[in-house]
Structures are given as structure tokens and as C-alpha cells.
Design an enzyme around this catalytic site. Structure first.
Site, PDB file in Angstrom:
ATOM      1  N   ILE A  92       3.530  43.731  41.738  1.00  0.00           N
ATOM      2  CA  ILE A  92       4.902  43.985  40.504  1.00  0.00           C
ATOM      3  C   ILE A  92       5.611  42.620  39.837  1.00  0.00           C
ATOM      4  CG2 ILE A  92       6.350  44.961  39.598  1.00  0.00           C
ATOM      5  CD1 ILE A  92       5.877  47.327  41.884  1.00  0.00           C
ATOM      6  N   ASN A 107      -3.208  41.502  31.380  1.00  0.00           N
ATOM      7  CA  ASN A 107      -2.923  42.145  32.865  1.00  0.00           C
ATOM      8  C   ASN A 107      -4.579  42.917  32.263  1.00  0.00           C
ATOM      9  OD1 ASN A 107      -3.441  43.456  35.616  1.00  0.00           O
ATOM     10  ND2 ASN A 107      -2.431  45.426  34.722  1.00  0.00           N
ATOM     11  N   HIS A 109      -6.692  45.909  34.287  1.00  0.00           N
ATOM     12  CA  HIS A 109      -6.851  47.389  35.028  1.00  0.00           C
ATOM     13  C   HIS A 109      -7.699  48.514  35.022  1.00  0.00           C
ATOM     14  CE1 HIS A 109      -4.196  50.080  37.248  1.00  0.00           C
ATOM     15  NE2 HIS A 109      -5.128  51.403  36.562  1.00  0.00           N
TER      16      HIS A 109
END
Ligand code: GRF
Length: 209
Positions: A92, A107, A109
Site C-alpha cells: 500500500i 495503478n 488492477h
């Protein structure tokens, strides 16, 4: 010289390899200047084999998570990135890190966010019995797997899929999506403005204008 890209990895690095090749062949207007990991991993080995600069910074080398985050931020800042890509980075990112790269930190995902955030997105999608899942490229904010969405593509769940077959098809899609997202951002055709993804004005790659 194109925009400077740093990628954060923890695993196999298939997206890193596809990004590195796209930079080398001029498919995207960028240079992959560093591959950064929180642990020794296949992605780092592949980057070394491709003569790309690598950095492994493990939280265990620091007395606290915060200290590690700040060190990671400061080391990455030395690469002067135009774009920081998190692709399979299993940590994280602390607010100090996110704030430093806020408008250039993305990011990848493997789900259609906001569905199935977290480390087991593909497994969770299968367990929920959804018929369609997919992948998301988004700007990173202070929440996990959360932030303004840049691109999203669906993948149909097939009869008999397990985590590995489904994730395999998602990754096939992700490699193209990530390149598209990098191109859009480096060419400034999309931008983050007031927390929203908006169409930008094309600019010379590498310029921050
Ligand atoms: C990708 O599915 C990405 O969405 C997720 O982790 C995986 C990374 O795969 N966050 P790889 O290391 O690029 O092969």
C-alpha cells in the site's frame, strides 16, 4: 527523449516487459528509466536482463513503514519520472508517496473497480460468481485500489475458469490497456484535474506543460 517512466513491481513483470518493449520500439513516447520493487522478484530479473536500471527497496530494511515510504518516494524522485506506474506492486502506497506523484501515479488492477479491490481481485470475482470482470487503470489516491479511472475493459468469465485461467485472460488485456494509458498520459491527451480525469491538450512528450 520521451517521458520518463518508473514502474513499481513485486511479481512476474509481464506488464513491465510489455511496457519496456513498447518504449524501446517507439510504440509509446516514453523511456522506462527504472524498475522498482519491494522484494527480489522475477520482474527485477527480467529488467536486469533487458539492461534497465533496477532498485529493490524492502520495508524490512527500515524501522517503520513510514520511513520506507519516504525513502521510496525520495529514491523514485531522483529518477525524475513523468509517470509512475504501479503494476502488481503488492504494497500500500502511503499518503506521502501518493502526494509526491499525485497527477502522474497510476495503478493497474485486475477487476472492474470499484468491484473487488485488494490483493485477490480475481479470486474474489470468481467467488462472487460474476459473469463479467476485467481490468482498470486509475490514478492513485489515498485509498487502496481507488482513484479517478482512466481506462476500464471487461473480460467475460467462462465456464470452468479458475483463478489462473481468468487472470491469464485479464493480463492479456492489461498489457494493451497499460500501453494505451501510458500513451494517453504522456501525450497529455488525458489529465487529472480537480480529482477528475479530463481530456487534455496534446503536448510534446516529455514536457510537463
Ligand atoms: C496484474 O494483473 C495487475 O493488474 C495486478 O497484478 C498483476 C501484475 O502482473 N495488480 P505482472 O507482474 O505484470 O505479470
Amino acid at each position: 527523449m520521451g517521458g520518463r517512466i518508473v514502474i513499481l513491481v513485486s511479481g512476474s513483470g509481464s506488464n513491465m516487459v510489455s511496457l519496456a518493449r513498447a518504449c524501446k520500439t517507439g510504440q509509446i513516447p516514453g523511456d522506462l528509466v527504472a524498475v522498482v520493487a519491494d522484494r527480489p522478484c522475477a520482474a527485477i530479473e527480467k529488467a536486469t536482463g533487458m539492461n534497465i536500471e533496477t532498485l529493490v527497496l524492502s520495508p524490512s530494511e527500515f524501522s517503520s513503514r513510514d520511513e520506507w515510504s519516504v525513502a521510496l518516494r525520495d529514491r523514485i524522485a531522483t529518477f525524475e519520472p513523468d509517470l509512475v506506474v504501479s503494476a502488481g506492486f503488492m504494497r500500500i502506497l502511503a499518503p506521502e508517496f501518493v502526494d509526491a506523484f499525485a497527477d502522474r501515479l497510476i495503478n493497474l488492477h485486475p477487476s472492474l473497480l470499484p468491484a473487488f479491490p485488494g490483493a485477490h481481485a480475481v479470486r474474489d470475482a470468481l467467488a462472487a460468481g460474476v459473469k463479467i470482470t476485467g481490468s482498470t487503470v486509475h490514478f492513485v489516491d489515498h485509498l487502496v485500489d481507488h482513484g479517478p479511472i482512466i481506462l476500464q475493459e471487461p473480460v467475460r468469465v467462462q465456464e470452468g475458469d479458475d483463478e489462473s485461467t481468468l487472470h491469464g485472460r485479464i493480463k492479456d488485456l492489461e498489457r494493451t490497456m497499460l500501453l494505451r494509458a501510458c500513451r494517453l498520459l504522456l501525450e497529455k491527451r488525458v489529465q487529472l484535474r480537480d480529482g477528475r480525469v479530463v481530456a487534455g491538450h496534446a503536448a510534446a512528450p516529455g514536457s510537463r506543460g
